[in-house]
Design a protein around this motif. Structure first.
Motif, PDB file in Angstrom:
ATOM      1  N   ASP A  68       0.578  -2.579 -10.681  1.00  0.00           N
ATOM      2  CA  ASP A  68       0.201  -1.450 -10.559  1.00  0.00           C
ATOM      3  C   ASP A  68      -1.413  -1.456  -9.960  1.00  0.00           C
ATOM      4  O   ASP A  68      -1.671  -0.621  -8.944  1.00  0.00           O
ATOM      5  CB  ASP A  68      -0.264  -0.675 -12.105  1.00  0.00           C
ATOM      6  N   SER A  78     -19.036   6.747 -11.598  1.00  0.00           N
ATOM      7  CA  SER A  78     -18.909   6.626 -13.002  1.00  0.00           C
ATOM      8  C   SER A  78     -18.521   5.075 -13.017  1.00  0.00           C
ATOM      9  O   SER A  78     -17.415   4.916 -13.398  1.00  0.00           O
ATOM     10  CB  SER A  78     -17.885   7.492 -13.771  1.00  0.00           C
ATOM     11  N   ALA A 121       0.902  -1.268   0.098  1.00  0.00           N
ATOM     12  CA  ALA A 121       0.038  -0.010  -0.100  1.00  0.00           C
ATOM     13  C   ALA A 121       1.008   1.214  -0.026  1.00  0.00           C
ATOM     14  O   ALA A 121       0.718   2.173  -0.482  1.00  0.00           O
ATOM     15  CB  ALA A 121      -0.937  -0.033   1.138  1.00  0.00           C
ATOM     16  N   ALA A 129      -1.046  -2.560  -6.159  1.00  0.00           N
ATOM     17  CA  ALA A 129      -0.590  -1.616  -5.185  1.00  0.00           C
ATOM     18  C   ALA A 129      -1.806  -0.533  -5.135  1.00  0.00           C
ATOM     19  O   ALA A 129      -2.022  -0.137  -3.872  1.00  0.00           O
ATOM     20  CB  ALA A 129       0.497  -0.914  -5.653  1.00  0.00           C
ATOM     21  N   ARG A 130      -2.268  -0.203  -6.076  1.00  0.00           N
ATOM     22  CA  ARG A 130      -3.488   0.827  -5.970  1.00  0.00           C
ATOM     23  C   ARG A 130      -4.762   0.334  -5.270  1.00  0.00           C
ATOM     24  O   ARG A 130      -5.024   1.185  -4.486  1.00  0.00           O
ATOM     25  CB  ARG A 130      -3.806   1.251  -7.476  1.00  0.00           C
ATOM     26  N   LEU A 180      -4.675  -1.629  -3.007  1.00  0.00           N
ATOM     27  CA  LEU A 180      -4.133  -1.971  -1.599  1.00  0.00           C
ATOM     28  C   LEU A 180      -4.208  -0.529  -1.092  1.00  0.00           C
ATOM     29  O   LEU A 180      -4.458  -0.492   0.069  1.00  0.00           O
ATOM     30  CB  LEU A 180      -3.244  -2.716  -1.389  1.00  0.00           C
ATOM     31  N   ALA A 181      -3.819   0.475  -1.701  1.00  0.00           N
ATOM     32  CA  ALA A 181      -3.424   1.770  -1.019  1.00  0.00           C
ATOM     33  C   ALA A 181      -5.034   2.216  -0.685  1.00  0.00           C
ATOM     34  O   ALA A 181      -5.095   2.918   0.485  1.00  0.00           O
ATOM     35  CB  ALA A 181      -2.723   2.528  -2.084  1.00  0.00           C
ATOM     36  N   LYS A 223      -1.948   6.585 -12.042  1.00  0.00           N
ATOM     37  CA  LYS A 223      -1.857   6.067 -13.176  1.00  0.00           C
ATOM     38  C   LYS A 223      -3.417   5.530 -13.573  1.00  0.00           C
ATOM     39  O   LYS A 223      -3.888   5.519 -14.714  1.00  0.00           O
ATOM     40  CB  LYS A 223      -1.154   4.792 -13.312  1.00  0.00           C
ATOM     41  N   GLU A 224      -4.179   5.126 -12.203  1.00  0.00           N
ATOM     42  CA  GLU A 224      -5.312   4.658 -12.604  1.00  0.00           C
ATOM     43  C   GLU A 224      -6.385   5.425 -12.486  1.00  0.00           C
ATOM     44  O   GLU A 224      -6.349   6.660 -11.879  1.00  0.00           O
ATOM     45  CB  GLU A 224      -5.786   3.296 -11.586  1.00  0.00           C
ATOM     46  N   GLN A 225      -7.537   5.281 -13.209  1.00  0.00           N
ATOM     47  CA  GLN A 225      -8.752   6.208 -12.936  1.00  0.00           C
ATOM     48  C   GLN A 225      -9.722   5.223 -12.250  1.00  0.00           C
ATOM     49  O   GLN A 225      -9.765   4.117 -12.184  1.00  0.00           O
ATOM     50  CB  GLN A 225      -9.239   6.540 -14.290  1.00  0.00           C
ATOM     51  N   GLU A 226     -10.502   5.940 -11.405  1.00  0.00           N
ATOM     52  CA  GLU A 226     -11.429   5.160 -10.518  1.00  0.00           C
ATOM     53  C   GLU A 226     -12.622   5.057 -11.199  1.00  0.00           C
ATOM     54  O   GLU A 226     -12.990   5.899 -12.102  1.00  0.00           O
ATOM     55  CB  GLU A 226     -11.655   5.920  -9.142  1.00  0.00           C
ATOM     56  N   ILE A 227     -13.484   3.973 -11.231  1.00  0.00           N
ATOM     57  CA  ILE A 227     -14.742   3.905 -11.706  1.00  0.00           C
ATOM     58  C   ILE A 227     -16.026   3.931 -10.756  1.00  0.00           C
ATOM     59  O   ILE A 227     -15.660   3.688  -9.653  1.00  0.00           O
ATOM     60  CB  ILE A 227     -14.805   2.750 -12.678  1.00  0.00           C
ATOM     61  N   VAL A 273       3.233   2.454  -6.087  1.00  0.00           N
ATOM     62  CA  VAL A 273       3.414   2.016  -7.359  1.00  0.00           C
ATOM     63  C   VAL A 273       1.841   2.177  -7.792  1.00  0.00           C
ATOM     64  O   VAL A 273       1.061   1.896  -7.131  1.00  0.00           O
ATOM     65  CB  VAL A 273       3.637   0.753  -7.486  1.00  0.00           C
ATOM     66  N   GLY A 274       1.582   2.647  -8.908  1.00  0.00           N
ATOM     67  CA  GLY A 274       0.241   2.731  -9.613  1.00  0.00           C
ATOM     68  C   GLY A 274      -0.435   3.876  -9.129  1.00  0.00           C
ATOM     69  O   GLY A 274      -1.524   4.257  -9.921  1.00  0.00           O
ATOM     70  N   GLN A 275       0.089   4.736  -8.373  1.00  0.00           N
ATOM     71  CA  GLN A 275      -0.519   5.919  -7.922  1.00  0.00           C
ATOM     72  C   GLN A 275      -0.749   6.891  -9.305  1.00  0.00           C
ATOM     73  O   GLN A 275       0.093   7.042 -10.037  1.00  0.00           O
ATOM     74  CB  GLN A 275       0.083   6.613  -6.909  1.00  0.00           C
ATOM     75  N   GLN A 329     -13.307   3.392 -19.080  1.00  0.00           N
ATOM     76  CA  GLN A 329     -13.103   4.636 -19.676  1.00  0.00           C
ATOM     77  C   GLN A 329     -12.002   4.524 -20.522  1.00  0.00           C
ATOM     78  O   GLN A 329     -11.275   3.314 -20.370  1.00  0.00           O
ATOM     79  CB  GLN A 329     -12.636   5.649 -18.495  1.00  0.00           C
ATOM     80  N   ILE A 362     -10.552   1.468 -10.853  1.00  0.00           N
ATOM     81  CA  ILE A 362     -10.625   0.630  -9.839  1.00  0.00           C
ATOM     82  C   ILE A 362     -11.941   0.861  -9.266  1.00  0.00           C
ATOM     83  O   ILE A 362     -12.380   2.188  -8.866  1.00  0.00           O
ATOM     84  CB  ILE A 362      -9.310   0.795  -9.125  1.00  0.00           C
TER      85      ILE A 362
END
Ligand SMILES: Cc1cc2nc3c(=O)[nH]c(=O)nc-3n(C[C@H](O)[C@H](O)[C@H](O)COP(=O)(O)OP(=O)(O)OC[C@H]3O[C@@H](n4cnc5c(N)ncnc54)[C@H](O)[C@@H]3O)c2cc1C
Ligand SMILES: Cc1cc2nc3c(=O)[nH]c(=O)nc-3n(C[C@H](O)[C@H](O)[C@H](O)COP(=O)(O)OP(=O)(O)OC[C@H]3O[C@@H](n4cnc5c(N)ncnc54)[C@H](O)[C@@H]3O)c2cc1C
Ligand code: FES
Lengths: 84, 443, 391
Positions: C294, C249, B431, C297-298, C300-301, B439-443, B435-437, C253, C264
């Motif tokens: 990616d 949403s 956590a 980690a996301r 889990l954060a 970069k992703e979009q939430e849905i 990593v990955g911060q 996307q 996510i």
């Protein structure tokens, strides 16, 4: 010079630098390392990080005692007291 | 950061040999090792001032040569790093135990030299505190220079038991007995073959046996450990000897061992899109240290060559060493011909992590519907726990095959699957990795 | 009770839809052959979370179906069949930021309007009900009367209760029509040809190839994580957590630089074992493959931000599965157009664990010429042209 120690269940466990937590506990006569969430005995088993039977909460993190080197002042807590 | 040419996981004989070879080719090599020192299962280093565990002179020479070459190669080795797997994008994942941080690395090629794990057959009571693997006792002995304390019983099958017994004896606490399922003295042909074929192994074995005789350690051949019970603070082992008589042996510790097998649990077969991945040493095929060095060397050369566009074949020594292993297994073939899992009582623990027993597996295998290994894992939780099947997947698959002889025999891999992490990892490390911060979009 | 209309049927696919269909057909006395290309729950059903939930739904046919789905789970639990496998629990939708609060408020009102027990909890109530939750959450909506079920366990139970032995490793390669093209006469597998009075296609991702549906179905990968047991943290979580962002949403996307789109939607489910199931991604794309760092980690954060205690336990494993989505967002449940004895039940995207049993029940009824509680009109496969059995 006094031997360095770590704590396990309130006991001071002496160790030699470079020794794993599991080896130091073993030398102190501790073979039961606590109990897992199913109530089974945690114990030293494979010695190489594979079996996960020897885990304890070491300074707040779940770790294999067989892979973790003992350090002065370290606190080792059996899993049933880890509060997870 | 420059991309790593060759990433090697495991600094045992195979990983060290691979690193030395790949380093010679002028490549950027990095080794990850979970321990704080190199050497692996066989050449584990003792802590400062501890007496060394006795190893045969030839093995000591091999060790010396390998260690010197590894030190001289000055390969970048990251100790205290637990390898967790390779993700679907080809990143190598590890946890740095020195800092608790999560590490991701990119490499052109990867040599996985994670060694072996011991095979342990279940016996009633094997889950008790005070019971470990015989190799586990040896690991501790090598690390501390002390023999395990108290009354120690070694039981199971194979040459490692006598080696551990002799090493214990030399350190001042011989085991109370060694219970061996095989009887090499009765396998005359295999004994002759070993002596002729791999003289060194035969010589080493005799050395160990001499040590046992000197300390009057009983090597009970053709005998099996039936169950382990509690006895006050200690343990009591119920042993059936070669005459079929039941004897009880009191012990403070029991070391079990029924052979070794590759530690390739969870590892995916090479991914065509990802980096080149090669398994080496016991991680590819458990053939012992000599083979691990030869195979590691070949793996190092192979990846070095592949990065320039060739492939390389298995080293020739391996054929010979594989034959030597086969002879050893014949030599130590259990005297009892009944299936070792067939007669286990239903309440014998099969999967220690999830506390699942033989009876529960029988119930799942009893119906008309022939479940696959994966279904047995799902419905019985076998191989679902923290060791990720390392100590139960083989046994569960073998018992399934025995219970349903008409169906194709499942493999350990059907139960374990391939996935990462190959070892449990603290969520905090992942956590907080960042990593990955973003970069992703939430849905 | 033997069905008047049907003596035997072939069900293609032993995911939750096929297993449920087979179960409800068997209960009617129909002789069922259940075939799977691999094994029961080998695909989406074996890689799913398992929320049996209406919490994220907006009023409409999917909400109605989900309510019936939950009701059926409850009935089967009460009847004993799923007693130990259906865990009833609330879903707690949690807002961490102000912009989520308005959306959440409107959503709670819509749920209540549709008769779903949804309530905005005061800070104090939320804290009391849910000690494991991070103190910094802005708003919590509790949706009551929901549950959780592990897909592969449901499948196993339904198959066992049907008394069937599944034909494993038996992919159906083709449906064979009669000469006039109005009936399916048999299904063909690599090993044999099996005749049947009725054929039900419940082949998940394999349905497209059998029915010429590839243009209607699209795969969406999802990644999920499982932790080790942590009984006391688990006890501090009376239900599942769903991030409020999830509602803002839903759907995929466009990804940056031509990468497949993904998002996510955080869900944390406390399991009866004391473990936690944490998900998940929605990614446009075909193969399940494995997990990528990616995403993991996301996820889990985000999970630790909502349930800080998760930081102290260990991740045990990760896995990925593929959901099959239909172009218009509604599943295909019904008779195959132009065929008197062919049916399809697939395309449930992320809702098949919840809806599979009720859809299987409806298809079994339809095949036997009976009515069911679920109105199949919105899900009629005939709404797509071009759907045809590749003869
Ligand atoms: C407990 C045990 C004791 C043994 N004792 C002997 C013996 O006395 N004599 C003998 O001839 N053979 C012994 N063997 C067999 C031994 O495996 C081989 O002889 C030889 O050591 C194989 O070399 P290797 O490099 O392939 O594997 P290993 O020597 O096992 O080396 C593997 C290395 O990988 C590391 N590793 C494993 N997993 C990870 C991970 N996830 N992340 C980072 N690092 C990792 C390990 O710490 C180790 O250093 C033993 C095996 C075991 C399991
Ligand atoms: C990550 C993830 C999380 C999810 N979370 C939830 C959730 O919380 N709640 C919820 O309700 N749903 C959830 N779902 C969705 C749910 O898993 C699916 O909608 C549901 O499992 C679909 O079931 P199915 O029977 O249609 O398909 P599948 O489970 O895919 O079954 C199809 C079967 O058909 C077989 N097959 C394919 N082709 C052939 C052929 N030619 N011949 C024979 N057999 C064939 C396959 O081997 C497979 O076993 C999730 C899905 C994923 C991936
Ligand atoms: S003893 Fe097996 S992991 Fe430590």
């Amino acid at each position: 010079m006094t031997a360095p120690i770590f704590r396990f269940k309130g006991r001071a466990i002496p160790f030699r630098p470079g020794e794993s937590v599991a080896a130091a506990l073993d030398a102190a006569g501790v073979t039961l390392l606590g109990h897992d969430a199913l109530g089974q005995a945690n114990r030293y088993f494979c010695g190489i990080g594979a079996c996960q039977n020897c885990v304890a909460l070491i300074d707040g993190v779940v770790r294999e005692t067989c892979l973790t080197l003992a350090a002065q002042g370290m606190v080792v807590v059996p899993m049933e007291d880890a509060g997870g | 950061m420059a991309e790593i040419d060759v990433l090697i996981v495991g600094a045992g004989p195979a990983g060290m040999a691979a690193a030395i070879e790949a380093g010679k080719a002028g490549l950027r090599v990095v080794v990850l090792e979970q321990h704080q020192t190199p050497g692996g299962a066989i050449f584990r280093q003792a802590i400062a001032d501890a007496p060394a565990v006795r190893i045969p002179p030839r093995v000591a020479a091999i060790r010396h040569e390998l260690s010197a070459a590894f030190a001289a190669s000055r390969i970048e080795t990251r100790y205290g790093h637990v390898f967790l797997g390779i993700d679907s994008d080809g990143f190598v994942l590890a946890e740095d135990r020195n800092t608790g941080a999560f590490v991701t690395l990119k490499a052109k090629s990867i040599v996985l030299a994670l060694g072996a794990v011991e095979k342990i057959l279940p016996r009633p009571g094997w889950e008790r505190a005070g019971v470990s693997t015989a190799g586990g006792l040896q690991v501790m002995m090598k690390e501390t220079g002390r023999a395990p304390a108290g009354r120690v019983l070694l039981a199971g099958n194979g040459p490692l038991l006598v080696a551990v017994a002799a090493q214990m004896a030399a350190l001042g606490n011989p085991p109370v007995a060694v219970i061996e399922a095989g009887d090499p003295f009765r396998r005359f042909a295999a004994g002759v073959a070993l002596a002729a074929f791999h003289q060194h192994l035969a010589v080493e074995a005799f050395g160990y046996l001499r040590e046992l005789r000197r300390h009057r350690v009983e090597w009970q051949r053709g005998a099996t450990l039936q169950r382990i019970e509690r006895d006050g603070e200690g343990l009591i082992a119920c042993v059936r000897n070669s005459a079929g008589e039941i004897k009880f042996i009191r012990a403070d510790r029991i070391g079990l061992h029924d052979g070794i097998r590759s530690n390739e649990f969870g590892l995916a077969p090479a991914n065509a899109r990802g980096p080149l991945v090669v398994h080496a040493g016991d991680c590819r095929e458990a053939l012992g240290a000599e083979a691990a060095i030869a195979d590691g060397r070949a793996a190092g050369m192979r990846v070095a060559a592949a990065l320039r566009g060739f492939t390389h074949a298995e080293p020739r020594e391996l054929t010979r060493l594989r034959q030597a292993e086969a002879i050893l297994s014949r030599l130590f073939a259990p005297v009892e011909t009944a299936h070792p899992l067939a007669a286990l009582p239903d309440d014998t623990v099969l999967c220690r992590c999830e506390n699942r027993n033989v009876g529960e597996l029988k119930a799942l295998c009893g119906g008309a519907d022939g479940l696959t290994g994966r279904e047995v894992k799902h419905h019985g939780r076998f191989a679902m726990g923290s060791c990720q099947g390392r100590f139960c997947a083989d046994n569960t698959a073998a018992l399934m095959a025995h219970l349903r002889p008409d169906l194709p025999a499942p493999q350990a891999r059907d139960l374990t699957g391939t996935r990462w992490p190959i070892r449990p990892v603290p969520i905090a490390a992942l956590a907080a990795s960042g990593v990955g911060q973003a970069k992703e979009q939430e849905i | 009770m033997q069905s008047r209309h049907l003596r035997n049927a072939v069900v293609i696919g032993a995911g939750i839809c096929g297993a449920a269909t087979a179960y409800f057909l068997s209960r009617r006395g129909v002789n069922v052959r259940l075939l799977d290309a691999r094994a029961p729950a080998a695909e989406a059903t074996g890689a799913a979370d398992g929320a049996v939930s209406v919490a994220s739904k907006r009023p409409g046919p999917m909400m109605n179906a989900a309510l019936l789905g939950i009701r059926l789970y409850r009935e089967l639990a009460e009847a004993g069949l799923l007693a130990d496998l259906f865990k009833t629990r609330s879903t707690f939708i949690v807002a961490r930021h102000d912009d989520e609060c308005a959306v959440l408020e409107a959503h709670a009102a819509a749920l209540s309007g549709a008769g779903v027990g949804a309530e905005i909890l005061s800070q104090a109530t939320a804290r009391g009900r849910f000690p494991a939750l991070a103190p910094a959450t802005r708003m919590v909506v509790e949706v009551r009367g929901e549950g959780h079920a592990i897909g592969y366990r449901i499948v196993h139970r339904l198959i066992a209760a049907s008394g069937l032995a599944v034909d494993r490793h038996e992919p159906v390669t083709r449906l064979i029509l009669c000469e006039r093209g109005q009936r399916i006469r048999a299904v063909e597998t690599a090993k044999s040809r099996i005749e049947a009075d009725a054929v039900i296609v419940a082949a998940g991702g394999g349905s497209g190839a059998l029915l010429g549906l590839a243009h209607v179905l699209s795969p969406r990968k999802g990644q999920l994580l499982v932790t080790e047991r942590a009984p006391s943290l688990n006890a501090g979580m009376p239900g599942a957590i769903m991030s409020g962002r999830y509602l803002m949403s839903k759907g995929s996307q466009t990804g940056p630089n031509g990468k497949p789109a993904r998002g996510i939607g955080l869900v944390v489910d406390p399991l009866t074992t004391g473990q936690f199931l944490i998900g998940g991604t929605r990614e446009d794309g075909g193969e399940a493959g494995s997990n990528d760092i990616d995403a993991v980690a996301r996820i889990l954060a985000d999970a630790v931000a909502l349930v800080p205690g998760l930081a102290n336990i260990r991740l045990l494993r990760g896995f990925a599965g593929v959901r099959m989505a239909v172009a218009d967002g509604l599943p295909l449940i019904g008779r195959l157009p132009g065929l008197t004895n062919g049916y399809v039940v697939t395309g449930f995207e992320g809702d098949g664990i919840c809806l599979g049993p009720v859809a299987g029940q409806a298809i079994a009824a339809l095949a036997c010429g009976e009515n069911s509680a679920l109105d199949l009109t919105p899900f009629d496969p005939g709404r797509f042209d071009g759907l045809k059995v590749a003869a």
